[in-house]
Design an enzyme around this catalytic site. Structure first.
Site, PDB file in Angstrom:
ATOM      1  N   GLN A 146       0.846  -1.196   0.000  1.00  0.00           N
ATOM      2  CA  GLN A 146       0.000   0.000   0.000  1.00  0.00           C
ATOM      3  C   GLN A 146       0.882   1.247   0.000  1.00  0.00           C
ATOM      4  OE1 GLN A 146      -3.390  -0.739   3.073  1.00  0.00           O
ATOM      5  NE2 GLN A 146      -1.792  -2.248   3.448  1.00  0.00           N
ATOM      6  N   ASN A 147       2.198   1.043   0.094  1.00  0.00           N
ATOM      7  CA  ASN A 147       3.107   2.177   0.201  1.00  0.00           C
ATOM      8  C   ASN A 147       3.417   2.768  -1.169  1.00  0.00           C
ATOM      9  OD1 ASN A 147       3.056   1.472   2.838  1.00  0.00           O
ATOM     10  ND2 ASN A 147       5.060   0.481   2.859  1.00  0.00           N
ATOM     11  N   HIS A 155      -1.656   1.309  -4.106  1.00  0.00           N
ATOM     12  CA  HIS A 155      -2.099   2.715  -4.012  1.00  0.00           C
ATOM     13  C   HIS A 155      -1.249   3.629  -4.889  1.00  0.00           C
ATOM     14  CE1 HIS A 155      -4.200   1.849   0.110  1.00  0.00           C
ATOM     15  NE2 HIS A 155      -4.949   1.538  -0.919  1.00  0.00           N
ATOM     16  N   CYS A 214       0.106  14.505 -15.738  1.00  0.00           N
ATOM     17  CA  CYS A 214      -0.572  15.770 -16.013  1.00  0.00           C
ATOM     18  C   CYS A 214      -2.076  15.559 -15.868  1.00  0.00           C
ATOM     19  CB  CYS A 214      -0.236  16.231 -17.432  1.00  0.00           C
ATOM     20  SG  CYS A 214      -1.179  17.676 -17.904  1.00  0.00           S
ATOM     21  N   THR A 271       0.695  -3.123   8.483  1.00  0.00           N
ATOM     22  CA  THR A 271      -0.525  -2.418   8.044  1.00  0.00           C
ATOM     23  C   THR A 271      -1.593  -2.493   9.124  1.00  0.00           C
ATOM     24  OG1 THR A 271      -2.294  -2.254   6.403  1.00  0.00           O
ATOM     25  CG2 THR A 271      -1.345  -4.451   6.715  1.00  0.00           C
ATOM     26  N   SER A 272      -2.302  -1.369   9.296  1.00  0.00           N
ATOM     27  CA  SER A 272      -3.392  -1.343  10.278  1.00  0.00           C
ATOM     28  C   SER A 272      -4.607  -2.109   9.752  1.00  0.00           C
ATOM     29  CB  SER A 272      -3.785   0.100  10.605  1.00  0.00           C
ATOM     30  OG  SER A 272      -4.171   0.770   9.423  1.00  0.00           O
ATOM     31  N   ASN A 308       3.525  -7.043  13.336  1.00  0.00           N
ATOM     32  CA  ASN A 308       3.050  -5.699  13.683  1.00  0.00           C
ATOM     33  C   ASN A 308       3.202  -5.537  15.195  1.00  0.00           C
ATOM     34  OD1 ASN A 308       1.298  -3.360  14.127  1.00  0.00           O
ATOM     35  ND2 ASN A 308       0.374  -3.825  12.137  1.00  0.00           N
ATOM     36  N   ALA A 364       9.041  -4.440  12.143  1.00  0.00           N
ATOM     37  CA  ALA A 364       9.319  -5.250  10.948  1.00  0.00           C
ATOM     38  C   ALA A 364      10.803  -5.625  10.831  1.00  0.00           C
ATOM     39  CB  ALA A 364       8.876  -4.493   9.696  1.00  0.00           C
TER      40      ALA A 364
HETATM   41  P1  OAD Z   1      -1.268   2.861   8.926  1.00  0.00           P
HETATM   42  O1  OAD Z   1      -0.573   4.130   9.273  1.00  0.00           O
HETATM   43  O2  OAD Z   1      -2.747   2.839   8.980  1.00  0.00           O
HETATM   44  O3  OAD Z   1      -0.761   1.682   9.881  1.00  0.00           O
HETATM   45  C1  OAD Z   1       0.593   1.482  10.158  1.00  0.00           C
HETATM   46  C2  OAD Z   1       0.726   0.160  10.886  1.00  0.00           C
HETATM   47  O4  OAD Z   1       2.108  -0.076  11.113  1.00  0.00           O
HETATM   48  C3  OAD Z   1       0.026   0.091  12.264  1.00  0.00           C
HETATM   49  O5  OAD Z   1      -0.742  -1.086  12.337  1.00  0.00           O
HETATM   50  C4  OAD Z   1       1.207   0.049  13.254  1.00  0.00           C
HETATM   51  O6  OAD Z   1       0.905  -0.709  14.428  1.00  0.00           O
HETATM   52  C5  OAD Z   1       2.268  -0.636  12.416  1.00  0.00           C
HETATM   53  N1  OAD Z   1       3.667  -0.374  12.836  1.00  0.00           N
HETATM   54  C6  OAD Z   1       4.170   0.629  13.580  1.00  0.00           C
HETATM   55  N2  OAD Z   1       5.502   0.519  13.706  1.00  0.00           N
HETATM   56  C7  OAD Z   1       5.871  -0.589  13.028  1.00  0.00           C
HETATM   57  C8  OAD Z   1       7.110  -1.248  12.778  1.00  0.00           C
HETATM   58  N3  OAD Z   1       8.259  -0.771  13.250  1.00  0.00           N
HETATM   59  N4  OAD Z   1       7.080  -2.380  12.035  1.00  0.00           N
HETATM   60  C9  OAD Z   1       5.926  -2.873  11.548  1.00  0.00           C
HETATM   61  N5  OAD Z   1       4.732  -2.293  11.751  1.00  0.00           N
HETATM   62  C10 OAD Z   1       4.698  -1.171  12.468  1.00  0.00           C
HETATM   63  O7  OAD Z   1      -0.711   2.432   7.489  1.00  0.00           O
HETATM   64  P2  OAD Z   1      -1.389   1.517   6.369  1.00  0.00           P
HETATM   65  O8  OAD Z   1      -2.046   0.324   6.958  1.00  0.00           O
HETATM   66  O9  OAD Z   1      -0.360   1.302   5.337  1.00  0.00           O
HETATM   67  O10 OAD Z   1      -3.954   5.047   1.724  1.00  0.00           O
HETATM   68  O11 OAD Z   1      -2.495   2.490   5.810  1.00  0.00           O
HETATM   69  C11 OAD Z   1      -3.280   2.074   4.744  1.00  0.00           C
HETATM   70  C12 OAD Z   1      -3.643   3.232   3.860  1.00  0.00           C
HETATM   71  O12 OAD Z   1      -4.197   4.295   4.646  1.00  0.00           O
HETATM   72  C13 OAD Z   1      -2.453   3.915   3.200  1.00  0.00           C
HETATM   73  O13 OAD Z   1      -1.994   3.221   2.064  1.00  0.00           O
HETATM   74  C14 OAD Z   1      -3.039   5.251   2.812  1.00  0.00           C
HETATM   75  C15 OAD Z   1      -3.780   5.571   4.094  1.00  0.00           C
HETATM   76  O14 OAD Z   1      -4.899   6.364   3.957  1.00  0.00           O
HETATM   77  C16 OAD Z   1      -4.024   5.937   0.733  1.00  0.00           C
HETATM   78  O15 OAD Z   1      -3.306   6.914   0.694  1.00  0.00           O
HETATM   79  C17 OAD Z   1      -5.031   5.597  -0.309  1.00  0.00           C
END
Ligand code: OAD
Length: 244
Positions: free
Chosen positions: A101-102, A119, A127, A188-189, A213, A232
């Site tokens: 998702q990154n 994403h 453009c 990922t959350s 996580n 991670a």
């Molecule tokens: P989040 O910011 O929602 O979640 C980050 C996750 O990483 C959480 O579950 C944390 O507990 C975990 N975390 C924290 N430190 C960590 C570490 N050192 N190692 C491993 N995990 C760790 O991020 P995403 O789940 O990626 O979408 O968010 C999903 C989407 O929400 C993104 O792609 C973005 C956002 O809105 C769009 O921009 C469309």
């Protein structure tokens, strides 16, 4: 945690086709802030400030946010031990596909070859008028918003709230989830759809789901076989060491 590390090493050794779903958590150790939780982007901004409507309304204002919150941290970031661990799993012919998702390109920078950018990516701009694409590192941002040679305003090639996931990313991710026998879900959350459904597809097709996580997620109880609670980098290093 030692038991779970050994269990993951054993499960990975037995697996033939591993897929990974990654989120912002895997890039935190590279200095890129996550979206949710402490220090997250959504703690400091309303997500609607990053939406496509906001960009259309006031491109200069939103572009200033892009530069400060996305471009500058991404330019500085390097892959960390978490990314490198996934490269080692690919080198061992276990990991076939990463669905991320990154938008930071760090899996490719680390050396993984099959990365589905669910994403989109910040590495490219397009453009808003003629759709011509530009590599972000070659775009002149001395004037904000940056413009195409046709005069149109550039936008990052990422999926904003309210936009649809590229059809090919959806198709390929479903396939990768259906084909794998083990899915690593890292950092990922698991609250943003449709990405959060991907581990369920893998599970329905018989795959083991291993979460990495420091926190529990909505997948932990129902979908994941087990959660290895930790960052991670450390967890990936320990799993790979246990496989050796
Ligand atoms: P989040 O910011 O929602 O979640 C980050 C996750 O990483 C959480 O579950 C944390 O507990 C975990 N975390 C924290 N430190 C960590 C570490 N050192 N190692 C491993 N995990 C760790 O991020 P995403 O789940 O990626 O979408 O968010 C999903 C989407 O929400 C993104 O792609 C973005 C956002 O809105 C769009 O921009 C469309």
């Amino acid at each position: 945690m030692d038991d779970l590390i050994r269990r993951a090493a054993k499960d990975l050794a037995a697996a033939r086709n591993v897929a990974a779903l990654t989120g912002a958590g895997i890039s935190i150790e590279s200095g890129i802030p996550p979206f949710r939780g402490k220090g997250g982007l959504w703690e400091r901004y309303d997500p609607m400030e990053f939406a496509i409507d906001a960009l259309m309304r006031d491109p200069a204002k939103v572009w200033k946010l892009f530069v400060k919150e996305l471009k500058e941290p991404l330019d500085r970031a390097k892959p960390n031990e978490g990314h490198k661990g996934l490269v080692k799993l690919e080198a061992r012919d276990k990991l076939k596909t990463i669905i991320t998702q990154n938008i930071d390109g760090l899996h490719q920078a680390a050396g993984n070859t099959d990365v589905i950018e669910y994403h989109g990516t910040f590495a490219w701009q397009r453009c808003m008028d003629c759709h011509k694409k530009y590599e972000t590192r070659k775009v002149d941002i001395s004037e904000i918003p940056p413009r195409c040679e046709c005069g149109g305003i550039l936008r990052p090639n990422i999926v904003f709230f309210g936009e649809t996931i590229p059809a090919q990313a959806i198709r390929r991710s479903r396939q990768a989830a259906a084909d794998c026998d083990l899915m690593l879900v890292v950092g990922t959350s698991a609250v943003v759809q449709p990405a959060a459904m991907i581990p369920g597809i893998a599970k329905d097709n018989g795959a083991k789901i291993v979460e990495i996580n420091p926190e529990r997620t909505p997948l932990t109880d129902d979908i994941s076989d087990y959660l290895i609670m930790g960052g991670a980098g450390e967890v990936m290093n320990r799993i790979v060491a246990a496989m050796d």
